[in-house]
Structure formats: structure tokens, C-alpha cells
Design a protein around this motif. Structure first.
Motif, mmCIF file in Angstrom:
data_model
loop_
_atom_site.group_PDB
_atom_site.id
_atom_site.type_symbol
_atom_site.label_atom_id
_atom_site.label_comp_id
_atom_site.label_asym_id
_atom_site.label_seq_id
_atom_site.Cartn_x
_atom_site.Cartn_y
_atom_site.Cartn_z
ATOM 1 N N PRO A 38 3.814 -16.794 14.810
ATOM 2 C CA PRO A 38 4.104 -15.580 14.637
ATOM 3 C C PRO A 38 3.146 -14.099 14.858
ATOM 4 N N GLU A 39 2.215 -14.664 13.260
ATOM 5 C CA GLU A 39 1.120 -13.809 13.044
ATOM 6 C C GLU A 39 0.677 -13.484 14.925
ATOM 7 N N LEU A 40 -0.432 -14.447 15.167
ATOM 8 C CA LEU A 40 -0.818 -13.913 16.960
ATOM 9 C C LEU A 40 0.206 -13.027 17.506
ATOM 10 N N ILE A 41 1.000 -13.512 17.313
ATOM 11 C CA ILE A 41 2.189 -13.637 18.620
ATOM 12 C C ILE A 41 2.553 -11.644 18.116
ATOM 13 N N ASP A 42 2.976 -11.264 16.915
ATOM 14 C CA ASP A 42 2.929 -10.204 16.479
ATOM 15 C C ASP A 42 1.429 -9.204 17.164
ATOM 16 N N GLY A 43 -0.084 -10.503 17.281
ATOM 17 C CA GLY A 43 -0.833 -8.960 17.552
ATOM 18 C C GLY A 43 -0.730 -9.117 18.975
ATOM 19 N N PHE A 44 -0.148 -10.066 19.222
ATOM 20 C CA PHE A 44 -0.140 -10.115 21.046
ATOM 21 C C PHE A 44 0.637 -8.636 21.991
ATOM 22 N N ALA A 45 2.249 -8.329 20.827
ATOM 23 C CA ALA A 45 2.635 -7.637 21.242
ATOM 24 C C ALA A 45 2.159 -6.241 20.616
ATOM 25 N N ARG A 46 2.028 -5.973 19.947
ATOM 26 C CA ARG A 46 1.521 -4.440 19.256
ATOM 27 C C ARG A 46 -0.110 -4.301 20.315
ATOM 28 N N LEU A 47 -1.193 -5.253 20.028
ATOM 29 C CA LEU A 47 -2.127 -4.472 20.423
ATOM 30 C C LEU A 47 -2.458 -5.656 22.789
ATOM 31 N N GLY A 103 11.322 -19.412 19.803
ATOM 32 C CA GLY A 103 12.542 -18.648 19.810
ATOM 33 C C GLY A 103 12.185 -17.203 19.366
ATOM 34 N N LEU A 104 11.320 -17.805 18.149
ATOM 35 C CA LEU A 104 10.643 -16.163 17.763
ATOM 36 C C LEU A 104 10.175 -15.501 18.533
ATOM 37 N N ALA A 105 9.159 -15.868 18.802
ATOM 38 C CA ALA A 105 7.905 -15.583 19.436
ATOM 39 C C ALA A 105 8.587 -14.171 20.637
ATOM 40 N N ARG A 106 9.297 -15.138 21.615
ATOM 41 C CA ARG A 106 10.824 -14.892 22.649
ATOM 42 C C ARG A 106 11.100 -13.112 22.006
ATOM 43 N N ARG A 107 11.832 -13.622 20.797
ATOM 44 C CA ARG A 107 12.422 -12.232 20.341
ATOM 45 C C ARG A 107 11.069 -10.774 19.442
ATOM 46 N N GLY A 167 14.371 -19.586 12.639
ATOM 47 C CA GLY A 167 15.561 -20.480 13.281
ATOM 48 C C GLY A 167 16.320 -19.897 13.550
ATOM 49 N N ASP A 168 15.954 -18.135 13.007
ATOM 50 C CA ASP A 168 17.890 -17.457 11.771
ATOM 51 C C ASP A 168 17.407 -16.303 13.535
ATOM 52 N N PRO A 169 18.433 -16.673 14.455
ATOM 53 C CA PRO A 169 18.442 -15.661 15.658
ATOM 54 C C PRO A 169 18.472 -14.668 15.666
ATOM 55 N N ALA A 170 18.731 -13.383 14.135
ATOM 56 C CA ALA A 170 18.292 -12.567 14.140
ATOM 57 C C ALA A 170 16.739 -12.009 13.863
ATOM 58 N N LEU A 171 15.872 -12.761 13.486
ATOM 59 C CA LEU A 171 14.894 -12.106 13.054
ATOM 60 C C LEU A 171 13.864 -12.243 14.435
ATOM 61 N N ASP A 172 13.498 -11.441 14.369
ATOM 62 C CA ASP A 172 12.988 -10.459 15.467
ATOM 63 C C ASP A 172 11.706 -9.875 15.417
ATOM 64 N N GLU A 173 11.049 -10.077 14.482
ATOM 65 C CA GLU A 173 9.731 -9.752 13.620
ATOM 66 C C GLU A 173 9.172 -11.378 12.752
#
Length: 421
Positions: A14-23, A47-51, A280-286
């Protein structure tokens, strides 16, 4: 652009995904594939990556799979972030060396050799499959021990670059202390992976003003706390060692500490369980704040920068990478892998010139390079004697009685991962 992450089920992802999304403007990914044999972890992380992508408005498609060949098929770049044997193997790496009074650590000393022996054959198999899928694909290795793994890849003829987050961590730290943008901080970063020093800190680029004396003079206590070494030592050295140098400069002190507290592996394993529960929490999106304690800070920014430069889409003109020496450090062989500033583009990294190193630093670099040569030989060819030779050569071991005992321990604890044992 298609990018594949092998080890995509890692709690790092998710650290990597966050960077891909921001940049996304720097690295416009159309398809991101997360590959991992652990289907249960992959489902949670995917699942979290898609969110995260959805929350940040990234239009890229995220695919999860346990099929490596399908995952790397047609990929422009493949990031490797795997851990052979998982946290259980890391726990062993961090404990049995202590029985000899030697450092127990996953990338340094006997534990680091154990990780290299488990990892190199697996990474080379993955790389061959990447080459069959797309011979022009770049492989970015974040898998430790990065220097040894990257050398194995390059020696086998792969288009590979090693990446570590130590340099970008220093860049961000120094920028904050100086009150400037990280892009304005150019590090004189030199050595081997996990054996580096910041020999100068320049503003604006390689030819800018060297503000390292100012940093040490005004912020030496804070920097010393970060690298966990005494301020007077930094003043005497006149450079900033990476925190991994503590294993060399304060070996016995660190061994005493490690014997009296839970291993880092145990801490990370507990943290991973909590992170996976959160994922696993479907509400988590960051990415959750807890992830910052997991390690790998700024990994995503470094990975995006490097991939963008290699694929021709941009990225910083100079980046700290692990690549072939090619005369940059004249006291090392050309095919040694060093960690330095390089100009990076679609043809790969070209190391920038490095001023002559003080013998205090070059001697240790040469010693550890010799160990890495022997470690890679042991990883590629196996055999008890090759393991013993690598351990005897390591400056944190060096005594034949310790090397004999550690060889037996290493093989006993890693037999299931060593085809020759």
C-alpha cells in the motif's frame, strides 16, 4: 504502461500504491499487476490497492494473480520485493548469530548471508521468466540484500537496477532541516548497499554548495540520534554514516541490545497481522498510519522516480541506485555493484564521478565487497566450504571458530531453502 510487482501481497505494497496514485503524472500506469503466491494476503492487499486508486482518481487497472508468468507477460518494468521464507526465516536470521556473539540482522553478517542464499536462486528464476516474457523489461530490485541480488541479476545479463530507501530518507531529512525542497538536495552518497556514507550535501545539484558542514554544525545531535551513533563520532568523521554502519562501529553494543529485547522480526510479524486486519476493512481507502512503522519510508517515491526515468517518461535526473561500478570506485572491480548517485535514463544508470574516498571508508567497502563476491559464489554454487569462506571474509565475523559454528547454524536453519544442502 504495464508494471508488475512480484511480492505484491507484502504489507509494504500500500505504500507503493499510494505513491503510484499520487505521482501518476510522473509514472502513468495503465495496468498494475500484483503477483504473490499467498492468495489470502494478495486478496486483502489488492482490495485496498483498488480502493486507494479509486479514492485518488487513478484510472489504472489493478490485477492480482498467483501466476508469475501471466503477471510479468508484457510488463514494461517488474519490481521485486519478495522475502523467501517470510518473517519466520527473518526471525532465525536475527537470532542464531547472537549465540556466537555476532550481529543477528537480516542483511548484515551471517543473517544477511542466509538471506542471500535463500533469495538469489529464486530471484534469478523470476528474472529468466521476465526475460522470456519481455527481453526489454527493466527489473527494479528492492529485495534484500540488494547489492548481492542486483549483482546476481546483472551478472546473468538482466536489465536490472537495485533500489534502497536509505538515500531518499536522508534527502527528505536534510531538506526538512534546511527548510528546502527535497528536489534541491543532492547527496554525495557513496558505498555499498547498507554500507554508505553521505560525504557531502549539495544544494541545487552536483555542483551546488556543500552544506554538510552546516548540517553537522547546526543539527548534528538530531542527525546522530537518527543514525544512532554518538555526535562526537560524526564530527570526527565529517560525514553522515547510514544507520547500518552502527553494526560495524558499535558491534558489541548492538549485540548486547539485541540479546535483551524482542527481535525486529517479531515486532514486524505482529505489525503485519494488524495491518492485514486493517487492509480487510472495506472502508479503508488510504494507507494506514501504522504502515510508517513497518519500514520502507519513501520507497514509493524512489520507485516511481526510478521507473519513470528507466521507461523514458521523466523522473529526477540524478538518483541513488545500485549499479555496476565500472571504474567509479577505482579500488573495486568494474563488475562490483555499488550504491551511488547516477544519471538515470532509458539506457540505464550511469554513475556520477566520486571524489577519492578516505581509506577509513574505502577499506571497509573493499572488505565487504570481497565478502559479497564470496557470498554470491555460495548462493550460485552452494556448498558448505563456500558458505564458510564467505563468513570468514565478513568483517563482522572473521574468526575461523565463529565461521565454522555459524556455517553449521546457517545450513541447519535454512536447509529447506538450499537445494544443495
Amino acid at each position: 504502461m504495464k508494471l508488475t510487482v512480484v511480492g505484491g501481497g507484502s504489507t509494504y505494497t500500500p505504500e507503493l500504491i499510494d505513491g503510484f496514485a499520487r505521482l501518476r503524472d510522473t509514472l502513468p500506469i495503465e495496468e498494475l499487476v500484483l503477483v504473490d503466491p499467498a492468495a489470502d494476503r494478495l486478496e486483502l492487499v489488492g482490495g485496498l490497492a483498488r480502493r486507494i486508486f479509486a479514492r485518488q482518481g487513478h484510472a489504472g487497472r489493478i490485477v492480482t494473480t498467483s501466476d508469475l508468468d501471466a503477471g510479468v507477460d508484457g510488463a514494461d518494468a517488474v519490481l521485486l520485493q519478495l522475502r523467501v521464507g517470510g518473517q519466520a526465516a527473518r526471525q532465525q536470521d536475527e537470532t542464531w548469530p547472537l549465540e556466537c556473539g555476532c550481529i543477528g540482522q537480516e542483511t548484515t553478517g551471517a543473517g544477511g548471508l542466509a538471506k542471500a542464499l535463500r533469495t538469489v536462486p529464486v530471484v534469478l528464476d523470476i528474472a529468466e521468466r521476465v526475460r522470456r516474457a519481455n527481453p526489454r523489461a527493466w527489473i527494479v530490485d528492492f529485495t534484500n540484500p540488494v547489492g548481492i541480488v542486483t549483482r546476481a541479476l546483472l551478472q546473468a545479463g538482466h536489465r536490472a537496477v537495485g533500489l534502497c530507501n536509505v538515500a531518499i530518507g536522508f534527502q527528505r531529512k536534510f531538506a526538512g532541516l534546511l527548510g528546502v525542497s527535497p528536489a534541491d538536495v543532492h547527496l554525495g552518497h557513496v558505498g555499498l548497499n547498507h554500507l554508505t556514507w553521505e560525504t557531502d550535501v549539495r544544494l541545487g545539484g552536483p555542483e551546488g554548495e556543500n552544506v554538510l558542514p552546516k548540517l553537522l554544525g547546526e543539527h548534528g545531535d538530531a542527525i546522530a540520534d537518527d543514525v544512532r551513533l554518538p555526535r562526537p563520532l560524526l564530527d570526527r568523521l565529517g560525514v553522515v554514516p547510514s544507520y547500518y554502519l552502527r553494526y560495524f562501529y558499535a558491534h558489541d553494543e548492538v549485540v548486547r541490545e539485541l540479546r535483551t529485547k524482542p527481535s525486529r522480526a517479531a515486532e514486524v510479524a505482529a505489525m503485519e497481522q494488524e495491518l492485514l486486519r486493517m487492509y480487510g476493512d472495506p472502508a479503508l481507502d488510504e494507507k494506514p498510519a501504522l504502515l510508517a512503522k513497518r519500514g520502507g519510508a519513501y520507497y514509493s517515491e524512489a520507485a516511481v522516480d526510478l521507473a519513470a526515468a528507466l521507461l523514458g517518461g521523466g523522473g529526477s535526473p540524478y538518483q541513488v541506485v545500485n549499479t555496476l561500478n565500472r571504474g567509479t570506485l577505482p579500488f573495486l572491480p568494474d563488475d562490483a555493484v555499488i550504491e551511488v548517485q547516477a544519471a538515470v535514463g532509458p539506457s540505464g544508470p550511469a554513475p556520477l564521478p566520486v571524489p577519492g574516498l578516505d581509506p577509513l571508508f574505502s577499506g571497509l567497502v573493499a572488505n565487504v565487497t570481497a565478502y559479497e563476491d564470496l557470498a554470491l559464489e555460495a548462493a550460485l554454487r552452494g556448498g558448505r566450504d563456500r558458505v564458510f569462506r564467505a563468513l570468514l571474509a565478513h568483517p563482522l565475523i572473521g574468526q575461523y571458530a565463529y565461521a565454522e559454528t555459524l556455517t553449521d547454524q546457517l545450513i541447519a536453519h535454512n536447509r529447506e531453502h538450499l537445494a544443495w544442502a
